[in-house]
Design a protein around this motif. Structure first.
Motif, PDB file in Angstrom:
ATOM      1  N   PRO A 152      78.548  60.670  -4.055  1.00  0.00           N
ATOM      2  CA  PRO A 152      78.203  59.616  -3.400  1.00  0.00           C
ATOM      3  C   PRO A 152      77.392  59.966  -2.003  1.00  0.00           C
ATOM      4  N   GLY A 153      76.351  59.133  -1.715  1.00  0.00           N
ATOM      5  CA  GLY A 153      75.718  59.651  -0.340  1.00  0.00           C
ATOM      6  C   GLY A 153      74.553  60.460  -0.826  1.00  0.00           C
ATOM      7  N   THR A 154      74.306  61.323  -1.783  1.00  0.00           N
ATOM      8  CA  THR A 154      73.356  62.387  -1.791  1.00  0.00           C
ATOM      9  C   THR A 154      72.317  61.567  -2.948  1.00  0.00           C
ATOM     10  N   PRO A 155      71.005  62.095  -2.710  1.00  0.00           N
ATOM     11  CA  PRO A 155      69.813  61.604  -3.474  1.00  0.00           C
ATOM     12  C   PRO A 155      69.755  61.175  -4.706  1.00  0.00           C
ATOM     13  N   SER A 156      70.585  62.126  -5.464  1.00  0.00           N
ATOM     14  CA  SER A 156      70.481  61.993  -6.984  1.00  0.00           C
ATOM     15  C   SER A 156      71.685  61.245  -7.605  1.00  0.00           C
ATOM     16  N   PRO A 205      68.925  67.830  -2.203  1.00  0.00           N
ATOM     17  CA  PRO A 205      68.977  69.129  -1.335  1.00  0.00           C
ATOM     18  C   PRO A 205      70.315  68.975  -0.491  1.00  0.00           C
ATOM     19  N   TYR A 206      70.633  70.319  -0.315  1.00  0.00           N
ATOM     20  CA  TYR A 206      71.922  70.638   0.644  1.00  0.00           C
ATOM     21  C   TYR A 206      71.548  70.628   1.962  1.00  0.00           C
ATOM     22  N   VAL A 207      72.701  70.458   2.663  1.00  0.00           N
ATOM     23  CA  VAL A 207      72.906  70.509   4.147  1.00  0.00           C
ATOM     24  C   VAL A 207      73.441  71.402   4.546  1.00  0.00           C
ATOM     25  N   LYS A 208      73.239  71.855   5.884  1.00  0.00           N
ATOM     26  CA  LYS A 208      74.116  72.605   6.377  1.00  0.00           C
ATOM     27  C   LYS A 208      75.778  72.231   6.663  1.00  0.00           C
ATOM     28  N   PRO A 209      76.683  73.108   7.063  1.00  0.00           N
ATOM     29  CA  PRO A 209      77.910  72.553   7.204  1.00  0.00           C
ATOM     30  C   PRO A 209      77.981  72.034   8.721  1.00  0.00           C
ATOM     31  N   ASP A 238      93.081  78.574  -6.592  1.00  0.00           N
ATOM     32  CA  ASP A 238      93.355  79.802  -6.416  1.00  0.00           C
ATOM     33  C   ASP A 238      92.635  80.556  -5.607  1.00  0.00           C
ATOM     34  N   PHE A 239      91.268  79.982  -5.524  1.00  0.00           N
ATOM     35  CA  PHE A 239      90.368  80.933  -4.489  1.00  0.00           C
ATOM     36  C   PHE A 239      89.212  79.829  -4.165  1.00  0.00           C
ATOM     37  N   ILE A 240      88.355  80.345  -3.197  1.00  0.00           N
ATOM     38  CA  ILE A 240      87.086  79.586  -2.713  1.00  0.00           C
ATOM     39  C   ILE A 240      86.152  80.632  -3.041  1.00  0.00           C
ATOM     40  N   ARG A 241      84.745  80.122  -3.231  1.00  0.00           N
ATOM     41  CA  ARG A 241      83.456  81.062  -3.301  1.00  0.00           C
ATOM     42  C   ARG A 241      82.719  80.614  -2.147  1.00  0.00           C
ATOM     43  N   ALA A 242      82.643  81.722  -1.136  1.00  0.00           N
ATOM     44  CA  ALA A 242      82.127  81.171   0.143  1.00  0.00           C
ATOM     45  C   ALA A 242      80.787  82.023   0.203  1.00  0.00           C
ATOM     46  N   GLU A 243      79.836  81.197   1.163  1.00  0.00           N
ATOM     47  CA  GLU A 243      78.524  81.712   1.384  1.00  0.00           C
ATOM     48  C   GLU A 243      78.650  82.266   2.961  1.00  0.00           C
ATOM     49  N   GLY A 244      77.841  83.440   3.278  1.00  0.00           N
ATOM     50  CA  GLY A 244      77.676  83.765   4.681  1.00  0.00           C
ATOM     51  C   GLY A 244      78.929  84.186   5.085  1.00  0.00           C
ATOM     52  N   PHE A 245      79.723  85.008   4.422  1.00  0.00           N
ATOM     53  CA  PHE A 245      81.155  85.565   4.845  1.00  0.00           C
ATOM     54  C   PHE A 245      80.838  86.531   6.339  1.00  0.00           C
ATOM     55  N   VAL A 246      79.895  87.566   5.736  1.00  0.00           N
ATOM     56  CA  VAL A 246      79.509  88.550   6.695  1.00  0.00           C
ATOM     57  C   VAL A 246      77.926  88.561   6.831  1.00  0.00           C
ATOM     58  N   TYR A 247      77.548  88.821   7.856  1.00  0.00           N
ATOM     59  CA  TYR A 247      75.976  88.914   8.164  1.00  0.00           C
ATOM     60  C   TYR A 247      75.517  87.335   8.014  1.00  0.00           C
ATOM     61  N   SER A 248      74.042  87.397   8.171  1.00  0.00           N
ATOM     62  CA  SER A 248      73.363  85.969   8.313  1.00  0.00           C
ATOM     63  C   SER A 248      72.581  86.076   7.212  1.00  0.00           C
ATOM     64  N   HIS A 249      71.961  84.888   6.737  1.00  0.00           N
ATOM     65  CA  HIS A 249      70.787  84.903   6.158  1.00  0.00           C
ATOM     66  C   HIS A 249      70.312  83.576   6.164  1.00  0.00           C
ATOM     67  N   VAL A 250      68.859  83.494   5.549  1.00  0.00           N
ATOM     68  CA  VAL A 250      68.137  82.313   5.737  1.00  0.00           C
ATOM     69  C   VAL A 250      68.254  81.409   4.431  1.00  0.00           C
ATOM     70  N   ALA A 251      68.907  80.519   4.331  1.00  0.00           N
ATOM     71  CA  ALA A 251      68.675  79.749   2.872  1.00  0.00           C
ATOM     72  C   ALA A 251      67.806  78.489   2.921  1.00  0.00           C
ATOM     73  N   ASP A 252      67.664  77.646   1.902  1.00  0.00           N
ATOM     74  CA  ASP A 252      66.616  76.794   1.899  1.00  0.00           C
ATOM     75  C   ASP A 252      66.991  75.482   2.571  1.00  0.00           C
ATOM     76  N   GLU A 253      68.390  75.667   2.956  1.00  0.00           N
ATOM     77  CA  GLU A 253      68.777  74.275   3.847  1.00  0.00           C
ATOM     78  C   GLU A 253      68.772  75.082   5.649  1.00  0.00           C
ATOM     79  N   GLY A 254      68.479  76.313   5.559  1.00  0.00           N
ATOM     80  CA  GLY A 254      68.316  76.923   7.042  1.00  0.00           C
ATOM     81  C   GLY A 254      69.151  78.035   7.314  1.00  0.00           C
ATOM     82  N   TRP A 255      69.289  78.439   8.705  1.00  0.00           N
ATOM     83  CA  TRP A 255      70.059  79.687   8.719  1.00  0.00           C
ATOM     84  C   TRP A 255      71.644  79.478   8.514  1.00  0.00           C
TER      85      TRP A 255
END
Length: 278
Positions: A28-32, A68-72, A124-141
C-alpha cells in the motif's frame, strides 16, 4: 559471543543452504500497488507453503515490487505490511517445516526496520544494505550503519537475530570505495560484527563472480559467505564453496523474478544442490 542458529547451520552444513525469495507484491502506498492487504498476505502464504513443501532450507521476504525505492526510514505502512508478511512466513514454516530458517529485507536499506520486524515476528536474520562503507544506489547515497544497527539490536535484546550484509552491493555504484577490495570489505564487515556477507552480481538475476567469492572466502574464516544473485542449476557447482545460496529469479516461471513460483524448478534445483558437497 551469542551463537546464532542460522550462522551455526550455515557453517556446519555439508552443502550450501538454499534460501528462497518471496518478492512481496507491491505494498500500500507504492506506485505499483493493486492488491488489497489480505490478497497480498494470501500470496505470501501461498509462496511460503510452496517453498517449504519443496525442501528449501529457508525463505526470505522482501518488498522488491515497491519500486521506485526510497531511502530509510521506511514508511509506517511498509513496516506494518512487512510485519504481517513475516507473520505469514513464520506460520507457514511452523506448519510445513519447523526448524527452517526465515529472514527479511526491507528496501531500501531499511535495516533498523527489518531488525524490528525480525525480532517481533520471530525471524532468524535480516539482509542488510550499507552495513560497512557507503555506496550510491538508484535511490541515492546509502551510509554505513553497523554501529547504529547493532546498538539497536542490543537495545531490543535481539542478539539471536543475525545480520547478513551485501558487500559491493548489486544495483549500486562503488567508485567511492574503488580502492577497497571486496576481500577487504568482507574483512571489515566481520570486524564490525556482521554475521556473514553476501556476494552478488551487478543486478538481480545476474551471476556473481566465482573469483570474487574465492577472494572473500580466503579473506575470512569461519564466517558465512552467501551468494545473493544469479544462482541457477547450471552454475551452482561453481559456487559450491559458499555457505548459502539466495535464489529468487531461477525459481520463477521463465527465470524472471516478477513471475509466479514454479514448484518443479524448486524441486529440481534442490535435488541438484543436495548432490553437492562443499
Amino acid at each position: 559471543m551469542v551463537q546464532r542458529v542460522v550462522v551455526s547451520k550455515l557453517l556446519n552444513s555439508s552443502r550450501p543452504l538454499v534460501f528462497g525469495m518471496i518478492h512481496v507484491p507491491a505494498l500500500p502506498g507504492t506506485p505499483s500497488n493493486t492488491l488489497s492487504m489480505s490478497a497480498i498476505l494470501k500470496k505470501v502464504r501461498k509462496e511460503a507453503d510452496v517453498y517449504f513443501k519443496n525442501g528449501v532450507d529457508g525463505v526470505i521476504v522482501e518488498n522488491m515490487h515497491d519500486v521506485p525505492y526510497v531511502k530509510p526510514p521506511a514508511n509506517p505502512e511498509i513496516v506494518s505490511a512487512m510485519s504481517l508478511a513475516s507473520d505469514q512466513l513464520v506460520k507457514s514454516r511452523d506448519a510445513h517445516r519447523p526448524g527452517a530458517l526465515t529472514g527479511i529485507q526491507i528496501l531500501a536499506a531499511a535495516n533498523l526496520e527489518a531488525m524490528g520486524v525480525a525480532y517481533t515476528t520471530g525471524l532468524d536474520f535480516i539482509r542488510a544494505e550499507g552495513f560497512v562503507y557507503s555506496h550510491v544506489a538508484d535511490e541515492g547515497w546509502i551510509d554505513g550503519c553497523a554501529g547504529g544497527l547493532l546498538r539497536y539490536r542490543s537495545s531490543l535484546k535481539a542478539d539471536h537475530v543475525a545480520v547478513f550484509t551485501d558487500i559491493k552491493k548489486k544495483h549500486s555504484a562503488h567508485s567511492i570505495t574503488a580502492d577497497v577490495s571486496i576481500q577487504e570489505m568482507a574483512k571489515d564487515a566481520k570486524f564490525n560484527c556482521a554475521d556473514g556477507v553476501i556476494v552478488t552480481g551487478s543486478s538481480t538475476g545476474s551471476a556473481a563472480s566465482a573469483e570474487e567469492m574465492s577472494q572473500v572466502l580466503r579473506g575470512v574464516s569461519e564466517f558465512p559467505v552467501l551468494i545473493g544473485s544469479g544462482i541457477n542449476g547450471k552454475n551452482a557447482r561453481d559456487f559450491v564453496k559458499a555457505h548459502g545460496f539466495i535464489v529468487g529469479s531461477d525459481f520463477k516461471i521463465g527465470g524472471d523474478w516478477k513471475n509466479e513460483l514454479e514448484a518443479s524448478r524448486i524441486t529440481k534445483f534442490m535435488r541438484h544442490v543436495n548432490s553437492l558437497k562443499r
